[in-house]
Design a protein around this motif. Structure first.
Motif, PDB file in Angstrom:
ATOM      1  N   SER A 148       0.812  -1.208   0.000  1.00 48.90           N
ATOM      2  CA  SER A 148       0.000   0.000   0.000  1.00 48.90           C
ATOM      3  C   SER A 148       0.853   1.270   0.000  1.00 48.90           C
ATOM      4  O   SER A 148       0.397   2.321  -0.457  1.00 48.90           O
ATOM      5  CB  SER A 148      -0.928   0.003   1.219  1.00 48.90           C
ATOM      6  OG  SER A 148      -0.175  -0.048   2.421  1.00 48.90           O
ATOM      7  N   TYR A 149       2.094   1.171   0.515  1.00 50.18           N
ATOM      8  CA  TYR A 149       2.931   2.361   0.558  1.00 50.18           C
ATOM      9  C   TYR A 149       3.630   2.640  -0.778  1.00 50.18           C
ATOM     10  O   TYR A 149       4.300   3.653  -0.914  1.00 50.18           O
ATOM     11  CB  TYR A 149       3.979   2.260   1.671  1.00 50.18           C
ATOM     12  CG  TYR A 149       4.810   0.995   1.641  1.00 50.18           C
ATOM     13  CD1 TYR A 149       5.867   0.849   0.762  1.00 50.18           C
ATOM     14  CD2 TYR A 149       4.538  -0.057   2.510  1.00 50.18           C
ATOM     15  CE1 TYR A 149       6.620  -0.299   0.730  1.00 50.18           C
ATOM     16  CE2 TYR A 149       5.290  -1.218   2.498  1.00 50.18           C
ATOM     17  CZ  TYR A 149       6.331  -1.334   1.613  1.00 50.18           C
ATOM     18  OH  TYR A 149       7.073  -2.487   1.591  1.00 50.18           O
ATOM     19  N   VAL A 150       3.500   1.743  -1.745  1.00 49.16           N
ATOM     20  CA  VAL A 150       4.049   1.975  -3.080  1.00 49.16           C
ATOM     21  C   VAL A 150       3.032   2.786  -3.879  1.00 49.16           C
ATOM     22  O   VAL A 150       1.847   2.453  -3.915  1.00 49.16           O
ATOM     23  CB  VAL A 150       4.365   0.646  -3.787  1.00 49.16           C
ATOM     24  CG1 VAL A 150       4.898   0.900  -5.199  1.00 49.16           C
ATOM     25  CG2 VAL A 150       5.376  -0.156  -2.981  1.00 49.16           C
ATOM     26  N   SER A 151       3.488   3.825  -4.519  1.00 48.91           N
ATOM     27  CA  SER A 151       2.601   4.708  -5.270  1.00 48.91           C
ATOM     28  C   SER A 151       1.879   3.935  -6.377  1.00 48.91           C
ATOM     29  O   SER A 151       2.496   3.139  -7.092  1.00 48.91           O
ATOM     30  CB  SER A 151       3.401   5.860  -5.884  1.00 48.91           C
ATOM     31  OG  SER A 151       2.583   6.627  -6.735  1.00 48.91           O
ATOM     32  N   PRO A 152       0.561   4.141  -6.526  1.00 49.07           N
ATOM     33  CA  PRO A 152      -0.157   3.474  -7.631  1.00 49.07           C
ATOM     34  C   PRO A 152       0.415   3.807  -9.003  1.00 49.07           C
ATOM     35  O   PRO A 152       0.372   2.985  -9.915  1.00 49.07           O
ATOM     36  CB  PRO A 152      -1.596   3.997  -7.477  1.00 49.07           C
ATOM     37  CG  PRO A 152      -1.705   4.408  -6.043  1.00 49.07           C
ATOM     38  CD  PRO A 152      -0.343   4.907  -5.660  1.00 49.07           C
ATOM     39  N   ARG A 153       0.955   5.004  -9.166  1.00 42.96           N
ATOM     40  CA  ARG A 153       1.554   5.364 -10.449  1.00 42.96           C
ATOM     41  C   ARG A 153       2.767   4.499 -10.760  1.00 42.96           C
ATOM     42  O   ARG A 153       2.991   4.114 -11.920  1.00 42.96           O
ATOM     43  CB  ARG A 153       1.960   6.839 -10.431  1.00 42.96           C
ATOM     44  CG  ARG A 153       0.783   7.806 -10.283  1.00 42.96           C
ATOM     45  CD  ARG A 153       1.249   9.237 -10.170  1.00 42.96           C
ATOM     46  NE  ARG A 153       0.119  10.159  -9.994  1.00 42.96           N
ATOM     47  CZ  ARG A 153       0.245  11.447  -9.771  1.00 42.96           C
ATOM     48  NH1 ARG A 153       1.463  11.991  -9.676  1.00 42.96           N
ATOM     49  NH2 ARG A 153      -0.830  12.212  -9.625  1.00 42.96           N
ATOM     50  N   ILE A 154       3.541   4.180  -9.716  1.00 50.03           N
ATOM     51  CA  ILE A 154       4.708   3.313  -9.929  1.00 50.03           C
ATOM     52  C   ILE A 154       4.263   1.914 -10.315  1.00 50.03           C
ATOM     53  O   ILE A 154       4.818   1.291 -11.231  1.00 50.03           O
ATOM     54  CB  ILE A 154       5.574   3.289  -8.659  1.00 50.03           C
ATOM     55  CG1 ILE A 154       6.154   4.677  -8.376  1.00 50.03           C
ATOM     56  CG2 ILE A 154       6.694   2.262  -8.790  1.00 50.03           C
ATOM     57  CD1 ILE A 154       6.969   4.763  -7.113  1.00 50.03           C
ATOM     58  N   ARG A 155       3.235   1.408  -9.643  1.00 47.77           N
ATOM     59  CA  ARG A 155       2.751   0.064  -9.957  1.00 47.77           C
ATOM     60  C   ARG A 155       2.164   0.001 -11.364  1.00 47.77           C
ATOM     61  O   ARG A 155       2.414  -0.959 -12.107  1.00 47.77           O
ATOM     62  CB  ARG A 155       1.710  -0.370  -8.924  1.00 47.77           C
ATOM     63  CG  ARG A 155       2.320  -0.796  -7.597  1.00 47.77           C
ATOM     64  CD  ARG A 155       1.271  -1.248  -6.620  1.00 47.77           C
ATOM     65  NE  ARG A 155       0.594  -0.103  -5.996  1.00 47.77           N
ATOM     66  CZ  ARG A 155      -0.377  -0.212  -5.109  1.00 47.77           C
ATOM     67  NH1 ARG A 155      -0.805  -1.410  -4.766  1.00 47.77           N
ATOM     68  NH2 ARG A 155      -0.920   0.850  -4.564  1.00 47.77           N
ATOM     69  N   LEU A 156       1.392   1.013 -11.744  1.00 49.30           N
ATOM     70  CA  LEU A 156       0.805   1.028 -13.080  1.00 49.30           C
ATOM     71  C   LEU A 156       1.894   1.177 -14.145  1.00 49.30           C
ATOM     72  O   LEU A 156       1.834   0.526 -15.199  1.00 49.30           O
ATOM     73  CB  LEU A 156      -0.196   2.164 -13.186  1.00 49.30           C
ATOM     74  CG  LEU A 156      -1.494   1.998 -12.398  1.00 49.30           C
ATOM     75  CD1 LEU A 156      -2.358   3.244 -12.498  1.00 49.30           C
ATOM     76  CD2 LEU A 156      -2.276   0.787 -12.901  1.00 49.30           C
ATOM     77  N   SER A 157       2.894   2.002 -13.880  1.00 52.37           N
ATOM     78  CA  SER A 157       3.983   2.167 -14.842  1.00 52.37           C
ATOM     79  C   SER A 157       4.773   0.874 -15.006  1.00 52.37           C
ATOM     80  O   SER A 157       5.124   0.480 -16.127  1.00 52.37           O
ATOM     81  CB  SER A 157       4.911   3.295 -14.390  1.00 52.37           C
ATOM     82  OG  SER A 157       4.217   4.518 -14.272  1.00 52.37           O
ATOM     83  N   LEU A 158       5.042   0.203 -13.887  1.00 46.02           N
ATOM     84  CA  LEU A 158       5.754  -1.072 -13.957  1.00 46.02           C
ATOM     85  C   LEU A 158       4.943  -2.111 -14.707  1.00 46.02           C
ATOM     86  O   LEU A 158       5.489  -2.875 -15.523  1.00 46.02           O
ATOM     87  CB  LEU A 158       6.080  -1.557 -12.548  1.00 46.02           C
ATOM     88  CG  LEU A 158       6.830  -2.888 -12.440  1.00 46.02           C
ATOM     89  CD1 LEU A 158       8.188  -2.785 -13.136  1.00 46.02           C
ATOM     90  CD2 LEU A 158       7.023  -3.286 -10.977  1.00 46.02           C
ATOM     91  N   ALA A 159       3.632  -2.162 -14.448  1.00 49.72           N
ATOM     92  CA  ALA A 159       2.781  -3.107 -15.167  1.00 49.72           C
ATOM     93  C   ALA A 159       2.771  -2.827 -16.656  1.00 49.72           C
ATOM     94  O   ALA A 159       2.794  -3.755 -17.481  1.00 49.72           O
ATOM     95  CB  ALA A 159       1.360  -3.053 -14.601  1.00 49.72           C
ATOM     96  N   LEU A 160       2.770  -1.553 -17.035  1.00 47.75           N
ATOM     97  CA  LEU A 160       2.781  -1.197 -18.455  1.00 47.75           C
ATOM     98  C   LEU A 160       4.094  -1.595 -19.109  1.00 47.75           C
ATOM     99  O   LEU A 160       4.104  -2.163 -20.216  1.00 47.75           O
ATOM    100  CB  LEU A 160       2.539   0.302 -18.611  1.00 47.75           C
ATOM    101  CG  LEU A 160       2.519   0.844 -20.037  1.00 47.75           C
ATOM    102  CD1 LEU A 160       1.409   0.179 -20.845  1.00 47.75           C
ATOM    103  CD2 LEU A 160       2.346   2.353 -20.044  1.00 47.75           C
ATOM    104  N   VAL A 161       5.211  -1.345 -18.424  1.00 46.40           N
ATOM    105  CA  VAL A 161       6.521  -1.698 -18.988  1.00 46.40           C
ATOM    106  C   VAL A 161       6.654  -3.212 -19.132  1.00 46.40           C
ATOM    107  O   VAL A 161       7.113  -3.720 -20.172  1.00 46.40           O
ATOM    108  CB  VAL A 161       7.637  -1.125 -18.096  1.00 46.40           C
ATOM    109  CG1 VAL A 161       9.000  -1.671 -18.523  1.00 46.40           C
ATOM    110  CG2 VAL A 161       7.647   0.391 -18.157  1.00 46.40           C
TER     111      VAL A 161
END
Length: 256
Positions: free
Chosen positions: A33-46
């Motif tokens: 939960s402490y990981v930014s959603p933008r980071i998770r979405l960007s990683l998923a996209l990459v």
């Protein structure tokens, strides 16, 4: 490459992103939960773009209706959540071991915020959960997650039936193994607590006037934490070996 994407390519990218994004939402470390959603979405996209050439051939064709598209997307999200939940549930072994150790060292009342569970828990449990996540990245076990994403398309094909029964059996077995592993990891403290409590009870019977509690409480904490520190290396090694074995279940699909 063309400067634009066809409808089939957009459809394939959406399917891949649905499963991989759902998996990364639940993975240890990345999905906290402490990981930014933008980071998770960007990683998923990459990751989706990187795996696109590998798994594009296993994807179904573009449906003719919007309902068919929504059904495929929902199916892939469910598959991703199931895989991620399975990998995350094994971390409960460390939470179980931490709670048992805290109980045996009389530190169970010392509650602290556990960032891995988004709820208060024992300090030792929070420490072991963070240790397990650190071990996953320190031993490059997270590389198995990427290979497991590819292998999941062999084990659970998008064009095949959704094997809910097999997954339920695997999930139940995984949770049971995690609980058993947690008890095994805390075995040194269980043995220590048994011997220490028997010795304290014997002293109390032999010397009734002696205040056993005032002497036993600090000794229980000091000796218990000493035993815990000595067994910490074995705890980390055994856990990461078992966790890699679980991740290899999905990697085996890529090899097959």
């Amino acid at each position: 490459m063309e400067p634009w994407a066809t409808s089939d390519q957009v459809w394939q990218g959406a399917l891949i992103f649905s499963r991989i994004g759902a998996v990364l939402l639940m993975l240890p470390g990345v999905g906290e939960s402490y990981v930014s959603p933008r980071i998770r979405l960007s990683l998923a996209l990459v990751v989706s773009l990187a795996l696109w050439p590998v798994i594009a051939g296993a994807l179904p064709a573009l449906p003719a209706t919007v309902g068919g598209m929504a059904g495929w997307i929902i199916r892939e999200v469910i598959v991703g959540l199931m895989i991620g939940a399975l990998l995350r549930s094994f971390l409960t072994a460390l939470a179980t071991a931490g709670e048992i150790v805290a109980l045996q060292t009389t530190l169970a009342f010392a509650q602290t915020a556990n960032p891995m569970q988004v709820q208060p828990g024992s300090t030792i449990g929070a420490f072991l959960m963070l240790l397990g996540t650190t071990m996953i990245f320190a031993t490059n076990t997270h590389h198995l997650f990427i290979a497991g994403l590819v292998g999941s398309y062999e084990l659970i094909r998008p064009v095949g039936p959704l094997l809910t029964g097999d997954f339920a059996s695997l999930a139940i077995r995984t949770v049971g193994d995690a609980f058993m592993l947690g008890v095994q990891l805390s075995a040194p403290l269980l043995v220590f607590a048994l011997i220490f409590n028997l010795a304290s009870g014997l002293v109390g019977r032999v010397m009734p006037s002696f205040q056993v509690f005032f002497a036993a409480a600090p000794l229980s904490i000091l000796l218990g934490l000493s035993v815990f520190a000595l067994s910490l290396g074995v705890v980390g090694t055994v856990f990461i070996d078992r966790y890699r074995a679980l991740a290899n279940v999905f990697v085996g699909g890529a090899g097959g």
